[in-house]
Write a protein that holds these residues in place. Structure first.
Motif, short mmCIF file in Angstrom:
data_model
loop_
_atom_site.label_atom_id
_atom_site.label_comp_id
_atom_site.label_asym_id
_atom_site.label_seq_id
_atom_site.Cartn_x
_atom_site.Cartn_y
_atom_site.Cartn_z
N TYR A 126 -14.46 -5.12 -25.40
CA TYR A 126 -13.19 -5.91 -25.72
C TYR A 126 -12.72 -7.60 -26.14
O TYR A 126 -12.95 -8.19 -26.83
N SER A 127 -13.39 -7.99 -25.28
CA SER A 127 -13.00 -9.61 -24.91
C SER A 127 -13.84 -9.96 -25.91
O SER A 127 -13.82 -11.04 -26.42
N PRO A 128 -16.03 -10.00 -25.63
CA PRO A 128 -16.61 -10.16 -26.79
C PRO A 128 -15.84 -9.91 -27.92
O PRO A 128 -15.87 -10.84 -29.20
N LEU A 129 -15.59 -9.01 -28.59
CA LEU A 129 -15.58 -8.60 -30.33
C LEU A 129 -13.81 -10.05 -30.55
O LEU A 129 -14.00 -10.13 -31.40
N PHE A 130 -12.96 -10.05 -28.96
CA PHE A 130 -11.26 -10.83 -29.74
C PHE A 130 -12.68 -12.15 -29.55
O PHE A 130 -12.49 -12.89 -30.18
N LEU A 131 -12.78 -12.35 -28.81
CA LEU A 131 -13.92 -13.83 -29.04
C LEU A 131 -14.15 -14.51 -29.94
O LEU A 131 -13.89 -14.72 -30.51
N LEU A 132 -15.67 -12.86 -30.46
CA LEU A 132 -15.98 -13.76 -31.43
C LEU A 132 -15.44 -13.43 -33.22
O LEU A 132 -15.37 -14.11 -33.56
N LEU A 133 -14.46 -12.60 -32.89
CA LEU A 133 -13.16 -12.29 -33.81
C LEU A 133 -12.70 -13.36 -34.12
O LEU A 133 -12.39 -13.91 -34.98
N GLY A 134 -12.22 -14.41 -33.16
CA GLY A 134 -10.75 -15.32 -32.75
C GLY A 134 -11.91 -16.60 -33.52
O GLY A 134 -11.44 -17.32 -34.46
N LEU A 135 -13.74 -16.63 -33.21
CA LEU A 135 -14.25 -17.98 -33.68
C LEU A 135 -14.00 -17.59 -34.50
O LEU A 135 -14.07 -19.16 -36.08
N LEU A 136 -14.94 -16.09 -35.40
CA LEU A 136 -15.14 -16.27 -36.72
C LEU A 136 -13.49 -16.07 -38.11
O LEU A 136 -13.54 -17.15 -38.70
N LEU A 137 -12.54 -15.85 -37.35
CA LEU A 137 -11.43 -16.65 -38.26
C LEU A 137 -10.99 -18.22 -37.93
O LEU A 137 -10.65 -18.50 -38.89
N VAL A 138 -11.15 -18.51 -36.78
CA VAL A 138 -10.69 -20.12 -37.49
C VAL A 138 -12.03 -21.00 -37.90
O VAL A 138 -11.32 -21.30 -38.94
N ALA A 139 -13.15 -20.34 -38.08
CA ALA A 139 -14.53 -20.77 -38.61
C ALA A 139 -13.67 -20.58 -40.04
O ALA A 139 -13.78 -21.43 -40.64
N GLN A 140 -13.63 -19.83 -40.56
CA GLN A 140 -13.16 -19.04 -42.26
C GLN A 140 -11.60 -20.15 -42.27
O GLN A 140 -11.92 -20.81 -43.68
N ALA A 141 -10.95 -19.94 -41.20
CA ALA A 141 -9.49 -20.88 -42.40
C ALA A 141 -9.74 -22.45 -42.04
O ALA A 141 -9.74 -22.75 -42.98
N LEU A 142 -10.82 -22.83 -41.05
CA LEU A 142 -11.57 -25.09 -41.86
C LEU A 142 -12.75 -24.63 -42.62
O LEU A 142 -12.55 -26.11 -42.85
N GLU A 143 -12.74 -23.46 -43.11
CA GLU A 143 -14.10 -23.85 -44.14
C GLU A 143 -13.35 -23.99 -45.22
O GLU A 143 -14.74 -24.57 -45.90
#
Length: 144
Positions: A126-143
Motif C-alpha cells: 500500500y505505501s509504495p503504491l501511494f508514494l508512486l501514485l502520488g509522485l506520478l500525479l504531481v509529475a503529471q500536474a507539473l508536466e
C-alpha cells in the motif's frame, strides 16, 4: 498517453476494481483492507457497518481521479478549468505522498505499529503504491 499517466492509471484502475469488488460483497483481501491494532482487530471496527458503502465511495473517487488525469493529459474533455484540474492533481498527489511518508501509528513507511498483518501489507504494497501514485500525479500536474 504519456509515460507518467500510464502507470498512474494502472494503479488507479487496480485500486478502483478492488474497492468496487469489496463494495459489492467481495471478501478477497478484505482482512487486510483496514489498519489493525496490535491485537489484529480493525482500528475502525466500530465503523465496520459502513465499510462496503465507504469502499464504493472510494472506488467512485478513484474513477473521478482517473478522469481528471485523463483530462489533464489531453485525452478527455472535462467541463473544468485546466488550472483547477492541475491543482486537484497536485493536492491529491501530495496527499498520497504524505500518506506514505508522514509518521503515523498505523499507516505509511514510518508507522510505529509494525507487527500486524495489515502493517506488513502496508509496508510492502500500500505505501509504495501511494508514494508512486502520488509522485506520478504531481509529475503529471507539473508536466503541462
Amino acid at each position: 498517453m504519456s509515460l507518467i499517466s500510464i502507470p498512474a492509471l494502472a494503479i488507479i484502475a487496480f485500486a478502483a476494481v478492488f474497492h468496487f469488488y469489496w463494495a459489492l460483497g467481495g471478501r478477497v483481501g478484505l482482512s487486510v483492507s483496514l489498519p489493525q491494532r496490535a491485537d489484529a482487530s480493525p482500528v475502525m471496527a466500530h465503523r465496520f457497518g459502513w465499510w462496503r458503502p465507504a469502499a464504493g465511495a472510494v472506488a467512485l473517487w478513484l474513477v473521478a481521479l482517473a478522469l481528471l488525469l485523463l483530462g489533464h493529459a489531453g485525452h478527455l474533455s472535462l467541463p473544468l478549468p485546466p488550472g483547477l484540474v492541475r491543482w486537484a492533481l497536485l493536492l491529491v498527489g501530495s496527499a498520497f505522498v504524505a500518506r506514505a511518508l508522514v509518521p503515523n501509528r498505523y499507516v505509511g513507511f514510518f508507522k510505529s505499529l509494525r507487527g500486524t498483518r495489515w502493517a506488513r501489507y502496508d509496508t510492502r504494497l500500500y505505501s509504495p503504491l501511494f508514494l508512486l501514485l502520488g509522485l506520478l500525479l504531481v509529475a503529471q500536474a507539473l508536466e503541462r
